[in-house]
Structure formats: C-alpha cells, structure tokens
Design a protein around this motif. Structure first.
Motif, PDB file in Angstrom:
ATOM      1  N   TYR A 186      42.100 -39.704 -11.340  1.00 24.00           N
ATOM      2  CA  TYR A 186      41.928 -38.266 -11.582  1.00 24.00           C
ATOM      3  C   TYR A 186      42.694 -37.530 -10.487  1.00 24.00           C
ATOM      4  N   VAL A 187      43.770 -36.875 -10.896  1.00 26.74           N
ATOM      5  CA  VAL A 187      44.741 -36.343  -9.943  1.00 26.74           C
ATOM      6  C   VAL A 187      44.387 -34.892  -9.623  1.00 26.74           C
ATOM      7  N   GLU A 188      44.058 -34.645  -8.374  1.00 23.77           N
ATOM      8  CA  GLU A 188      43.655 -33.298  -7.953  1.00 23.77           C
ATOM      9  C   GLU A 188      44.894 -32.446  -7.723  1.00 23.77           C
ATOM     10  N   VAL A 189      45.402 -31.881  -8.791  1.00 19.05           N
ATOM     11  CA  VAL A 189      46.638 -31.093  -8.691  1.00 19.05           C
ATOM     12  C   VAL A 189      46.399 -29.716  -8.080  1.00 19.05           C
ATOM     13  N   GLU A 190      45.114 -29.381  -7.895  1.00 19.33           N
ATOM     14  CA  GLU A 190      44.743 -28.141  -7.190  1.00 19.33           C
ATOM     15  C   GLU A 190      43.805 -28.539  -6.055  1.00 19.33           C
ATOM     16  N   ALA A 191      43.691 -27.656  -5.068  1.00 17.55           N
ATOM     17  CA  ALA A 191      42.776 -27.930  -3.953  1.00 17.55           C
ATOM     18  C   ALA A 191      41.348 -28.068  -4.486  1.00 17.55           C
TER      19      ALA A 191
END
Ligand SMILES: [Zn+2]
Length: 340
Positions: A186-191
């Motif tokens: 699960y890629v945290e593309v936002e903070a």
C-alpha cells in the motif's frame, strides 16, 4: 569479528543475546517506573542492524508470535549484524487497547513520533525509543495488525512524498515492502498520519522503514503468522544478517493509498443491512456493483453500492448492520503488479 555494542545501557558481546529495559523513573503517580523491554541479538560478524517492534498500538499483537518464532531460531554466533526487538508501548499493551487510557490520543502512539522528552507519557516513551534504540539501526519494521475486513498489506512511502527522505531510502523501503511478501503493498503517495508516525520519522532520517498490517483473520491465524515469520526472515536474509532462501509470492499488487477515503470508499446512503457482492482481492471497474443494502423490515433491496473507481477490493466491512453514511467497501486504485 564484530565489536561489542552498547544499546540503551546494555553492552552486548559479539555472538551474544541480551535483554534490557529502557527505564523511565518517576513515571507513575504511585512512584513506579516504566519499563520498555527490548532484546539485542548481536552477530559475531559485523553487518547491518534491523529494528523490529510490535504493538505500538497495544492491541495489535499478532506479529509477536512471528517474532517469537524468529528469535527462537536465531543464533547470534551465526549472524552477521544485529537484530534489535522492542515492545514499545507496554502502557497500551497491558490494557489490550490501541491507545492507553492514561494518554489517549487519536491514532495512539503512532501519531506522536518523534516524541518529546518533556511531553506526555507516550511522547516521552517514543523519544527514548528513538534515541536509545532506533539510533543504532539501519532499517525498521513496525508491525501492526488490522481486522478480518482486509488482507495483509505493507505500507511504505515512495520517493517524492517527503522532502527530507532520500531517494535511496524510499527505494529501499519499497524493496523491504516487497521482501515482506504480503499480497498487497500500500503505497503512501500522500503524507500519512501527519507525518508523525515512526515510519515517517525514520525515512526522514534516511532509515528505510515499513509498516506491515497483518489483516485478515484471528490472532492465531497460522497462515498470517507464517507469512510474517517468512517476511521478517526475507528482510534479514536480504540484509545478509542471516543466510537462507528468500521466499516470495508469485504476484504482489501495489495499491495507491489516498488520504481522502471518499476517493475509494463506497458509502451507503440508506440505513439497512449490507450484503457484499465482491470479495477481497477482486478487480473491479468504476461503477461496478460491490454490494447492496436491504431493509430488515421489508427485505426489499433499498440501495445498490457501486465502486468509486477502477481498482482492487481492499476492505469489506465485516458487520452488516449499516447506518446512513457508513463506508462499506473500499477500492483503491492499482498502481501495478510485481512478479517474483
Ligand atoms: Zn496500528
């Protein structure tokens, strides 16, 4: 031969294991101190240092049994490098609670890093863990767990989210996430979490870090404990701390984590009883039905729920009793697939 190390006041010879506690005196009103337990397995040969912690959300204990199995089979005399394990939040752990009642904060301990030596109880603990333990390490695995409503996944942050985190750190975090061997990255593309998580604080210091979330089943689910055990071993093998064969699933999916749940979650507009028509891991298109709501008075279907976007069925709410506005199915976007 590696050199003796001293971790939080505990000196460990090469090839030895040692137990310690970070002691915080004058912690409780009744005069008792706080003890944060840790263990150091210091290899006879030099190498990298991995930090594993379990249950900073005190009720999320599933990773413990995997760590127990790992620790039992490790022999520091055979290791090249060091493993540091910590039970970081004895406060919430003893209460079997996500966050302790003595220092209740939304998000619990994982929203207060890097802590504060003059702050709340949990902030003081986090500060010491960072200073005394994490300061020694090259990589961090922060084990959490979720419920039955989702698969096992691993959070990490890609390059570009934080101005402070070096590119190599983000790349290695992704590699650690792959090595953990969960079906979902699960890629945290936002903070995430206001960047007050241990993971965020570590990557900003150039320490690659991942958060495996052990979802899916009960705390005694053998398949997930084994997955976690193998995942931790894979990372240690890749770091050359131990020898062995890396075992990965054939396919893993990368999903896009977004801060705004409205992007991916289907909410019911009518109170009633929920029936999903998809299962976890299904691939759906925007507008595909994912479930329906029926009335417990008439048994008529009163609403159909549709996917908000193209993606992967990642969570399905367990309890079917649904009130107006409840989020029931989430379908994050697929960023890609890894083939191993
Ligand atoms: Zn958690």
């Amino acid at each position: 031969m590696s050199k003796q190390i001293t971790v939080a006041g505990v000196t460990v010879d090469p090839g030895k294991k040692a137990l310690g506690v970070i002691e915080i005196k004058d912690f409780w009103a009744d005069g008792q101190c706080m003890e944060i337990p840790f263990m150091v397995l210091h290899g006879s040969k030099p190498g990298k240092t991995l930090f594993i912690q379990v249950a900073q959300h005190g009720s999320e204990v599933m990773g413990l049994d995997a760590v127990r199995r790992l620790i039992h089979e490790l022999d520091p005399a055979e290791m090249s490098g060091t493993l540091i394990y910590c039970l970081p939040n004895p406060l919430a752990f003893r209460e079997k609670a996500r966050a302790t009642m003595f220092d209740p904060k939304p998000g619990g301990m994982n929203r207060i890093w890097p802590g504060n030596p003059e702050g709340s109880l949990t902030e003081r603990m986090a500060h010491l863990i960072l200073e005394e333990l994490v300061s020694h390490v090259d990589e961090v695995v922060d084990l959490h767990c979720a419920g039955r409503h989702c698969p096992v996944w691993v959070y990490y942050e890609p390059d570009g989210v934080s101005e402070l985190a070096p590119r190599e750190t983000a790349e290695r975090s992704e590699e650690m996430a792959r090595l953990f061997g969960a079906p979902v990255l699960y890629v945290e593309v936002e903070a995430y979490g206001g960047r007050k998580t241990l993971r965020a604080i570590c990557v900003d210091k150039g320490i690659p870090a991942i958060v495996p979330e052990l979802g899916g089943h009960s705390h005694f689910d053998e398949e997930i404990i084994q997955l976690t055990h193998v995942g931790l071993r894979n990372i240690m093998i890749d770091l050359r701390i131990i020898e062995g064969e890396i075992k990965l699933p054939k396919k893993q999916v990368k999903l896009k984590w977004r801060g705004d749940p409205k992007i991916s979650v289907s909410y019911t507009q009518k109170g009633g009883v929920f029936v999903p028509t998809v299962k976890l891991g299904d691939i759906v298109k925007k507008g595909d039905p994912v479930g329906f709501i029926y009335s417990p008075r008439t048994f008529e279907t009163i609403e159909t729920l549709y996917s908000k976007q193209d993606g992967y069925v990642f969570t399905i709410r367990e309890n079917p009793v649904a009130h107006q506005g409840d989020g029931l199915v989430s379908v994050p976007e697929i960023l890609g697939w890894l083939e191993n």
